[in-house]
Scaffold this motif. Structure first.
Motif, PDB file in Angstrom:
ATOM      1  N   LEU A  28       0.845  -1.207   0.000  1.00  0.00           N
ATOM      2  CA  LEU A  28       0.000   0.000   0.000  1.00  0.00           C
ATOM      3  C   LEU A  28       0.874   1.249   0.000  1.00  0.00           C
ATOM      4  O   LEU A  28       0.613   2.214  -0.716  1.00  0.00           O
ATOM      5  N   LEU A  36     -12.895  -4.029  -4.740  1.00  0.00           N
ATOM      6  CA  LEU A  36     -11.681  -3.399  -5.261  1.00  0.00           C
ATOM      7  C   LEU A  36     -11.098  -4.228  -6.397  1.00  0.00           C
ATOM      8  O   LEU A  36     -10.658  -3.694  -7.418  1.00  0.00           O
ATOM      9  N   ALA A  70     -17.590   0.346  -7.366  1.00  0.00           N
ATOM     10  CA  ALA A  70     -17.278   1.419  -6.420  1.00  0.00           C
ATOM     11  C   ALA A  70     -18.371   1.533  -5.368  1.00  0.00           C
ATOM     12  O   ALA A  70     -18.085   1.703  -4.177  1.00  0.00           O
ATOM     13  N   ILE A  71     -19.619   1.409  -5.809  1.00  0.00           N
ATOM     14  CA  ILE A  71     -20.711   1.500  -4.831  1.00  0.00           C
ATOM     15  C   ILE A  71     -20.638   0.318  -3.867  1.00  0.00           C
ATOM     16  O   ILE A  71     -20.786   0.479  -2.649  1.00  0.00           O
ATOM     17  N   ALA A 110     -17.537  -0.354 -13.320  1.00  0.00           N
ATOM     18  CA  ALA A 110     -16.685   0.347 -12.355  1.00  0.00           C
ATOM     19  C   ALA A 110     -17.545   1.043 -11.307  1.00  0.00           C
ATOM     20  O   ALA A 110     -17.239   1.022 -10.114  1.00  0.00           O
ATOM     21  N   LEU A 111     -18.641   1.635 -11.763  1.00  0.00           N
ATOM     22  CA  LEU A 111     -19.511   2.334 -10.818  1.00  0.00           C
ATOM     23  C   LEU A 111     -20.124   1.349  -9.827  1.00  0.00           C
ATOM     24  O   LEU A 111     -20.146   1.604  -8.614  1.00  0.00           O
ATOM     25  N   LEU A 141     -17.514  -1.079   2.913  1.00  0.00           N
ATOM     26  CA  LEU A 141     -16.714  -0.300   3.861  1.00  0.00           C
ATOM     27  C   LEU A 141     -17.548   0.111   5.066  1.00  0.00           C
ATOM     28  O   LEU A 141     -17.107   0.012   6.208  1.00  0.00           O
ATOM     29  N   PHE A 189     -15.945  -5.422   0.385  1.00  0.00           N
ATOM     30  CA  PHE A 189     -15.112  -4.269   0.058  1.00  0.00           C
ATOM     31  C   PHE A 189     -13.878  -4.684  -0.745  1.00  0.00           C
ATOM     32  O   PHE A 189     -13.587  -4.133  -1.797  1.00  0.00           O
ATOM     33  N   HIS A 190     -13.177  -5.682  -0.231  1.00  0.00           N
ATOM     34  CA  HIS A 190     -11.940  -6.069  -0.910  1.00  0.00           C
ATOM     35  C   HIS A 190     -12.213  -6.699  -2.269  1.00  0.00           C
ATOM     36  O   HIS A 190     -11.489  -6.452  -3.230  1.00  0.00           O
ATOM     37  N   SER A 200     -16.413   0.075 -19.397  1.00  0.00           N
ATOM     38  CA  SER A 200     -16.237  -0.228 -17.975  1.00  0.00           C
ATOM     39  C   SER A 200     -16.938   0.782 -17.069  1.00  0.00           C
ATOM     40  O   SER A 200     -16.900   0.632 -15.865  1.00  0.00           O
ATOM     41  N   VAL A 244     -18.101   1.006  -1.229  1.00  0.00           N
ATOM     42  CA  VAL A 244     -18.523   1.914  -0.155  1.00  0.00           C
ATOM     43  C   VAL A 244     -19.463   1.198   0.806  1.00  0.00           C
ATOM     44  O   VAL A 244     -19.325   1.311   2.036  1.00  0.00           O
ATOM     45  N   LEU A 264     -11.489  -1.657 -14.831  1.00  0.00           N
ATOM     46  CA  LEU A 264     -10.602  -0.668 -15.446  1.00  0.00           C
ATOM     47  C   LEU A 264      -9.794  -1.295 -16.570  1.00  0.00           C
ATOM     48  O   LEU A 264      -9.596  -0.696 -17.630  1.00  0.00           O
TER      49      LEU A 264
END
Ligand code: HEM
Lengths: 330, 517
Positions: free
Chosen positions: B45, B190, B456-457, B452-453, B463, B186-187, B448, B460, B197
């Motif tokens: 990271l 990602l 991403a949602i 991708a959206l 998370l 979450f992971h 994408s 969140v 992408l």
């Protein structure tokens, strides 16, 4: 081939004037509160803080009502310097916070748009959120002792804003004219406010930690450092604030990507602002991981969060003034 | 930071002593264990953050090729060295890819087993009530006249949201599974984002062009000034839409200290999704792109295209059209451009020009533009006669005059619309006939965007789960005591930090106590 005629967006100068006066009132209020908090820290008596939510409320050992309660891991008693001045300081901070709110609202009315379109307005809004986060912690976690550490950066920022940033009320460029500014920028400003409190708590934590280490070696510590609350508590406040801020930041960056997709035709283009938001995000993610990694808790994690905070500040000042990107509004 | 002391549980029999005696498989396992340890994740990271920095300090090809060329020009010694380390393509460089691929391998190796374990846990019943509840972080006892059965019945409604396993004299309850679910979500999100992408960079394309009012274009490769296709894009098979710019309007702040700042842009366009389809209209604005057939059309900028009518020495009209000029700065829109007239005879004509949308005389006596709007348009031209060099085979920029084989024949006065400049020696005339707007457009197709959206949602949401849900266990046991009353024990355990949970357990215990009073 017709060019549109004047769009009359000249700011309402009366309201704009009021909002400028309010910034001064705001600075004075926060400065008085800062003085009172410093006084409390220096001359207060170290007292135990009961009922902080981070320590179990009411879950004290022994007989409570008809219950016999037994706690395995005893919560360390939390102590902080207390003085009536601190209370007054909190009151003055609330007044300053209210002025801050009124300032932002009148500014928004004066320019007839969301009041965060330039650096000056960002700073005022971030200070608002920082003080808001501080008030939240001071009511919920009794973390009034953070007042000094939050108000110092707030006053510095406001000072910079008044002295160097262009505070003139005006319209924004077309790219900023979107409801996404309300979503994207608000989320990032809120997160920045919470990160700011976390940064203050972390610095305080490092000082308190040193004090405790010295005490453990048998040295006597005088000075204000001796009156700080326990390092563990500060660490937890800092962590809590990051836990609030991190999802907000994540959301804000994603909202920014959606907006960029709408405005610039790509959702991620490695513009300097995007790069540094990403770096900030990764460093805070590293902080959260560090807390779950053997050997990285405590001081090391604290330093990582401070690095994250430095990235945040750089993203705000450095990127706006050093680089030219789509995001430069300086 | 790099000391990999075997303290993390994941690498408990880590690198040091046992490493040299490992079999090949053992080595692989060892490497895998190191790679998927939390410590390695942490370091990766850091590297991810650190590696991103040069990309913000140095110009990047993916962002602005011109700036990179400038950098090479200004630092001829340093730049090639930096280029060797891909420092002008940081985010597509092999070393940056190595960091994030390692990170994501690490992530997969870390999260998949965790996801599996969590799945098993979710399906399992809460574990049996331990014998000694007073060893738990929180425990409380009280006695009551209610029977043990009644106690357990009364406890159930208090344990809303918990999964409950009943035993003969006790309840074992667990809640907060969503924390781990959130963490895994979450992971994984990602990972999904990275895959999205990658797909986008393979199957998407992006292209830019200028369009003058009244002109149209069909979405084909030759229409573009610049075109950036992904590796897997067939440039001959892009969305076949067609689009015309009917009208463009720019509004500027007219006076006050923000005078000249752009206030709004809007472009009226007509388009067809495919040949033969009905024409539709759209108002294109910044923040308001047009969606056609899987591609998006964005309004990026605008400028002026003065139009000219050129007559050669024979008296033939050899050019009559608007010519886009590129602006130097947005506050005055002083623009530069080139007019090439290959059809004039006997020799070719070329012009370089400066366009001032709002001409005014500065204190120095120079003619400048003092406003971005075309309030008082003027053009000043330099004329060239000779060979434009278009036949040489080298590609030419339309914004540059290659005047090596041309001679300058003079400079025009400042021309207003309608003015004509007669070139010396009867070489021809050029009339400044008017001004049109042009817009710069970007067409982008990125498959994408939606994946991708969604990722991403999901990230969140995951998370929020992982940061705010607290996994916890509660036990309630009720047994007849020595004095005939029932002894009730309540105990609680949290797996994560935070003492608020102790308060929660205490509320539970006293709540039960109240109910049984
Ligand atoms: C792009 C990279 C990554 C990001 C942004 C990220 C972010 C996060 C965040 C925000 C959390 C929540 C922390 C908390 O609960 O306080 C978390 C937890 C966690 N992450 Fe990651 N992570 C990443 C990569 C990894 C990798 C590579 C691994 C494994 C080697 C990993 C393993 C974990 C684990 C085990 C937890 C749970 C920690 C706990 O139980 O408290 N993560 N991660």
């Amino acid at each position: 081939m017709v060019h549109a005629l004047a769009a009359n967006v000249a700011a309402d100068s009366n309201l704009a004037g009021i909002s400028e006066d309010l910034v001064l009132a705001l600075i004075i209020a926060y400065a008085i509160a800062l003085f009172l908090f410093v006084f409390e820290a220096a001359y207060g008596r170290r007292e135990s803080l009961a009922g902080t939510r981070l320590v179990a409320v009411g879950a004290t050992e022994g007989r409570v009502d008809d219950l016999t309660v037994n706690l395995r891991s005893k919560e360390p008693e939390v102590k902080a310097s207390r003085h009536i001045f601190g209370r007054v300081g909190l009151g003055v901070t609330v007044v300053g916070f209210a002025i801050n709110l009124v300032q932002i609202v009148t500014r928004g009315l004066a320019v007839d748009r969301w009041p965060w379109g330039n650096m000056f307005e960002f700073v005022v809004a971030i200070c608002f959120c920082g003080v808001g986060a501080f008030l939240f912690t001071s009511f919920r976690y009794k973390a009034r002792y953070l007042g000094t550490f939050v108000l110092i950066p707030v006053l510095l920022l406001l000072g910079i804003a008044v002295r160097w940033l262009d505070g003139e009320a005006g319209p924004v460029v077309p790219a900023l004219d979107s409801y996404w500014i309300a979503i994207h920028v608000s989320a990032l400003i809120l997160a920045t406010g919470a990160f700011m409190v976390s940064g203050s708590a972390t610095i305080t934590y490092l000082v308190a930690q040193r004090t405790e280490a010295k005490r453990a070696l048998g040295e006597t510590v005088s000075s204000i450092a001796a009156k700080l609350p326990s390092a563990e508590l500060l660490d937890r406040v800092a962590h809590r604030m990051i836990i609030l801020a991190f999802p907000l930041w994540t959301f804000g960056v994603i909202a920014g990507a959606i907006w960029a997709d709408e405005a610039w035709g790509r959702f991620w283009g490695w513009d300097p602002k995007e790069v540094w938001s990403f770096i900030t995000w990764v460093v805070y993610a590293a902080y959260l991981h560090a807390r779950a990694t053997a050997g990285w808790q405590g001081k090391k994690a604290a330093w990582i969060s401070l690095i994250g905070f430095a990235c945040l500040l750089f993203n705000f000042f450095g990127v706006n003034y050093m680089f030219s990107g789509l995001h430069s509004y300086a | 930071m790099t000391s990999l002391k075997p303290t993390a549980p994941a690498s408990s029999d880590g690198p040091g002593s046992s490493a040299p005696r490992l079999s090949p498989l053992g080595w692989v396992r060892w490497a895998w264990r190191i790679l998927t340890s939390m410590r390695t994740a942490l370091i990766l990271l850091f590297l991810l953050a650190l590696g991103a920095i040069p990309g913000s300090l140095l110009p990047q090809r993916g962002v602005s090729i011109e700036q990179v060329q400038n950098y090479f020009f200004e630092n001829p010694d340093l730049a090639p060295w930096l280029d060797r380390f891909f420092l002008f393509d940081v985010y597509s460089s092999p070393w940056y890819a190595a960091i994030y691929l390692l990170l994501f391998v690490s992530l997969t190796g870390c999260v998949l087993p965790r996801a599996l374990a969590h799945y098993r846990l979710m399906r399992a019943r809460p574990p049996k009530t331990p014998r000694r509840l007073d060893r738990m972080p929180y425990s409380a006892t009280f006695s009551t006249d209610a029977t043990p059965d009644e106690v357990l019945t009364q406890a159930r409604p208090l344990l809303k949201g918990y999964r409950i396993e009943a035993d003969t004299d006790s309840l074992s309850a667990e809640a907060g599974y969503l924390r781990e679910t959130g963490n895994v979500l979450f992971h994984l999100a990602l990972l999904a984002l990275l895959v999205a992408l990658a797909i986008g960079s393979f199957f998407g394309y992006r292209g830019n062009m200028l369009l003058v009012e009244g002109d149209s274009f069909a979405n084909t490769l030759p229409s573009y000034d610049a075109f950036h296709p992904g590796h897997a894009v067939d440039p001959d098979a892009i969305e076949p839409f067609w689009l015309r710019l009917d009208d463009f309007e720019a509004a500027f702040v007219q006076d006050g200290s923000f005078s000249g700042q752009a206030d709004s842009f809007s472009a009226d366009v007509t388009y067809r999704e495919a040949p033969g389809e009905v024409e539709q209209t759209h108002v294109l604005k910044v923040n308001h792109p047009l969606q056609v057939d899987g591609a998006q059309v964005y309004l990026l900028g605008h400028g002026y295209a003065p139009s000219f009518k050129v007559t050669d020495s024979r008296g033939d009209v050899v050019l009559d059209q608007p010519v886009p000029f590129l602006f130097r700065d947005t506050f005055t829109f002083t623009s530069d451009g080139v007019v090439k007239v290959p059809d004039s005879a006997p020799e070719q004509l070329g012009f370089t020009g400066v366009f001032l949308p709002s001409a005014a005389t500065a204190e120095s006596g120079d003619l400048v533009s003092d406003f971005p709007e075309a309030r008082n348009p003027r053009v000043v031209l330099k004329g060239f006669v000779g060979d434009l060099g278009l036949d040489s085979g080298d590609s030419q920029s339309v914004y540059q005059l290659y005047a090596e084989r041309m001679t300058q024949v003079g400079e025009s006065p400042a021309m207003a619309p309608g003015d004509t400049w007669e070139l010396p020696d009867g070489a021809g005339t050029i009339e400044f006939t008017g001004v049109s707007d042009y817009i710069s457009l970007q067409v982008a197709s990125n498959p994408s965007r939606v994946p991708a959206l969604v990722s991403a949602i999901a990230a969140v949401v995951g998370l929020l789960g992982t940061l705010f849900v607290q996994p916890r266990r509660v036990w309630v046991r009720a047994r007849p005591g020595a004095d005939g009353r029932t002894v009730v024990e309540v105990a609680g355990l949290v797996k994560t930090e935070g003492a608020a949970s102790l308060a929660r357990f205490h509320e539970l215990a006293s709540g039960l106590n109240q109910r049984l009073r």
